[in-house]
Design a protein around this motif. Structure first.
Motif, PDB file in Angstrom:
ATOM      1  N   SER A  44       0.831  -1.208   0.000  1.00 41.61           N
ATOM      2  CA  SER A  44       0.000   0.000   0.000  1.00 41.61           C
ATOM      3  C   SER A  44       0.868   1.262   0.000  1.00 41.61           C
ATOM      4  O   SER A  44       0.489   2.284  -0.596  1.00 41.61           O
ATOM      5  N   GLU A  45       2.024   1.214   0.639  1.00 39.80           N
ATOM      6  CA  GLU A  45       2.922   2.372   0.616  1.00 39.80           C
ATOM      7  C   GLU A  45       3.462   2.613  -0.793  1.00 39.80           C
ATOM      8  O   GLU A  45       3.613   3.765  -1.222  1.00 39.80           O
ATOM      9  N   LEU A  48       1.005   4.467  -2.904  1.00 36.38           N
ATOM     10  CA  LEU A  48       1.040   5.918  -2.711  1.00 36.38           C
ATOM     11  C   LEU A  48       2.155   6.538  -3.545  1.00 36.38           C
ATOM     12  O   LEU A  48       1.967   7.608  -4.158  1.00 36.38           O
ATOM     13  N   LYS A  52       1.523   9.395  -6.433  1.00 33.30           N
ATOM     14  CA  LYS A  52       2.207  10.689  -6.486  1.00 33.30           C
ATOM     15  C   LYS A  52       2.935  10.867  -7.818  1.00 33.30           C
ATOM     16  O   LYS A  52       3.067  11.982  -8.323  1.00 33.30           O
ATOM     17  N   ILE A 106      -4.127  10.209  -5.074  1.00 35.14           N
ATOM     18  CA  ILE A 106      -3.148  10.291  -3.985  1.00 35.14           C
ATOM     19  C   ILE A 106      -3.842  10.137  -2.639  1.00 35.14           C
ATOM     20  O   ILE A 106      -3.390   9.384  -1.757  1.00 35.14           O
ATOM     21  N   ASP A 107      -4.944  10.848  -2.442  1.00 38.61           N
ATOM     22  CA  ASP A 107      -5.670  10.759  -1.170  1.00 38.61           C
ATOM     23  C   ASP A 107      -6.231   9.348  -0.964  1.00 38.61           C
ATOM     24  O   ASP A 107      -6.282   8.855   0.173  1.00 38.61           O
ATOM     25  N   ARG A 110      -3.414   7.222   0.238  1.00 37.18           N
ATOM     26  CA  ARG A 110      -3.131   7.481   1.658  1.00 37.18           C
ATOM     27  C   ARG A 110      -4.150   6.773   2.549  1.00 37.18           C
ATOM     28  O   ARG A 110      -3.795   6.189   3.584  1.00 37.18           O
ATOM     29  N   ILE A 113      -3.315   3.153   2.785  1.00 34.80           N
ATOM     30  CA  ILE A 113      -2.258   2.850   3.753  1.00 34.80           C
ATOM     31  C   ILE A 113      -2.844   2.768   5.158  1.00 34.80           C
ATOM     32  O   ILE A 113      -2.546   1.844   5.928  1.00 34.80           O
ATOM     33  N   GLY A 114      -3.696   3.746   5.509  1.00 38.64           N
ATOM     34  CA  GLY A 114      -4.317   3.715   6.828  1.00 38.64           C
ATOM     35  C   GLY A 114      -5.143   2.456   7.036  1.00 38.64           C
ATOM     36  O   GLY A 114      -5.115   1.846   8.117  1.00 38.64           O
TER      37      GLY A 114
END
Length: 438
Positions: A44-45, A48, A52, A106-107, A110, A113-114
């Motif tokens: 997941s990182e 991101l 980007k 991008i959001d 993120r 990832i959370g």
């Protein structure tokens, strides 16, 4: 035999003392399910990073070389025949406006990832709880075997004593048969307890990575919430599965923004530079002839170009695809909201179940202690009364069975209390490495 096979399979070391904290630490470092979840967080990182990258410029180089054959029926032709054309071009594209799709992506990454981090915490706490249960089950089963073995030994002595008394005429054949029947029943219960212990050992090895040694008593329970309402408030705020659902909601909302962006114009800045060289037919033949002695030919024509422009794309008709994707994204938001509500209800149910199971286990421990004390007194008194003829052999065997069950109930209640407390911590989202001292 089964335990030995598992020990060999896992390359286990000889038996030694294990603490609960050590078992949890081994599980933390070796459990493949936990490692899989860690990899999911890394994936997941990277998503991101990729999201980007979509707002940065893209640069491409294109090169081509090959023959071109010219044939025409026009009267005046300057050059007819074959030639070689080679070209190289460089193009850079910078997105300027994409209708919000890039930022939404991008959001969304993120939020992803959370969600994966929260899901990792949930799985981590599940595995910690399962390890604690396996640890306590091994201890319980071993204690049960000790009690069952003690019962078999005692019943063997009683069966021998019954035969001796039957020989001198103190008791009847029925008393001897009762003693022998209870002895065989105790042996069957011992075999069942040993089989259950093998299952618990295998489950422990699956979670921890090696067979259990001499397991120490677990650390005492600490920092229990003062009330059910306090536990519930903590759980609704900290439960990792609720957090994961909330992040999934955010990701779904960004999916709606991305779908809306497909209906909006797009603006890019494009810059390119290129060069194209052309060789005539004879130069091409000389270049391809390995015996040719002429020097490297010079291109007949060289064309160079440089351009920079704004490129706008305005969607006019997309066959209904973009609007269908928008409707689907909105339904995904609703689906995520319902999943969050489901998880909240599940958390309330889990906390309620664990809280009242803990209370019941506390009551059970106190009751079982009193039961054991009373059963011990009754059993000792029954043996004395049997000698003077006040009690029968059946009475004493029944009292011995009551004492056995009382001891097992006490051990079971202690196990249930410890597990219920940690089930409550997990439902609260508080069965963390910090709490466990890892």
């Amino acid at each position: 035999l089964f335990s030995s096979f598992i020990a060999l399979f896992l390359c286990a070391a000889p038996a030694f003392g294990d603490s609960l904290q050590e078992a949890l630490r081994l599980c933390q470092s070796t459990n493949p399910q936990m490692k899989t979840q860690r990899i999911g967080v890394k994936i997941s990182e990277e998503e991101l990073v990729a999201a980007k990258g979509t707002r940065r410029p893209t640069v491409t180089v294109t090169s081509q070389y090959g023959p071109e054959k010219i044939s025409t029926n026009r009267v005046f032709v300057l050059d007819e025949g074959g030639r070689q054309i080679g070209s190289v071009s460089l193009q850079a594209t910078q997105p300027l406006y994409t209708g919000g799709r890039i930022q939404a992506g991008i959001d969304r990454a993120r939020a992803g990832i959370g969600a994966t981090q929260a899901q990792f915490m949930a799985v981590e706490q599940d595995i910690y709880l399962n390890t604690i249960i396996a640890y306590m089950d091994v201890r319980l089963d071993r204690e049960a075997i000790k009690i069952r073995q003690g019962s078999v030994t005692l019943l063997e002595e009683q069966a021998r004593a019954a035969k001796d008394r039957f020989e001198v005429g103190d008791i009847t054949r029925t008393d001897v048969a009762l003693a022998e029947a209870r002895l065989e029943g105790a042996r069957a219960q011992l075999a069942a307890a040993q089989s259950q212990a093998e299952v618990s050992h295998a489950n422990y090895a699956f979670l921890v990575g090696r067979m259990p040694g001499n397991l120490q008593a677990p650390p005492p329970i600490s920092d229990m919430p003062a009330s059910f309402d306090e536990a519930l408030a903590i759980g609704l705020q900290n439960n990792p599965r609720i957090k994961a659902s909330l992040f999934n909601e955010q990701a779904a909302q960004q999916g709606v923004k991305s779908a809306k962006g497909r209906l909006r114009p797009e603006l890019n800045f494009v810059a390119s530079a290129g060069v194209q060289a052309t060789l005539n037919q004879q130069d091409t033949l000389n270049l391809l002839d390995p015996t040719a002695t002429e020097p490297m030919p010079t291109p007949d024509f060289v064309d160079r170009n440089i351009s920079a422009f704004l490129q706008a794309r305005i969607p006019l008709y997309q066959g209904g695809v973009a609007r269908s994707q928008l409707r689907s994204a909105r339904q995904s938001v609703r689906q995520a909201e319902l999943a969050t509500e489901t998880q909240r209800r599940q958390t309330v149910a889990d906390i309620s179940r664990a809280w009242y199971a803990f209370i019941a286990a506390e009551i059970g421990i106190n009751a079982s202690k009193r039961q054991v004390e009373a059963a011990e007194i009754a059993f000792e008194g029954g043996k004395e009364e049997l000698l003077v003829g006040v009690r029968t052999t059946l009475d004493v065997l029944t009292q011995e069975q009551d004492l056995l069950e009382a001891r097992l109930a006490q051990i079971q209640a202690e196990r249930n209390l410890y597990i219920a407390a940690h089930q409550l911590f997990k439902a609260m989202g508080d069965l963390t490495p910090e709490r466990l001292g890892l």
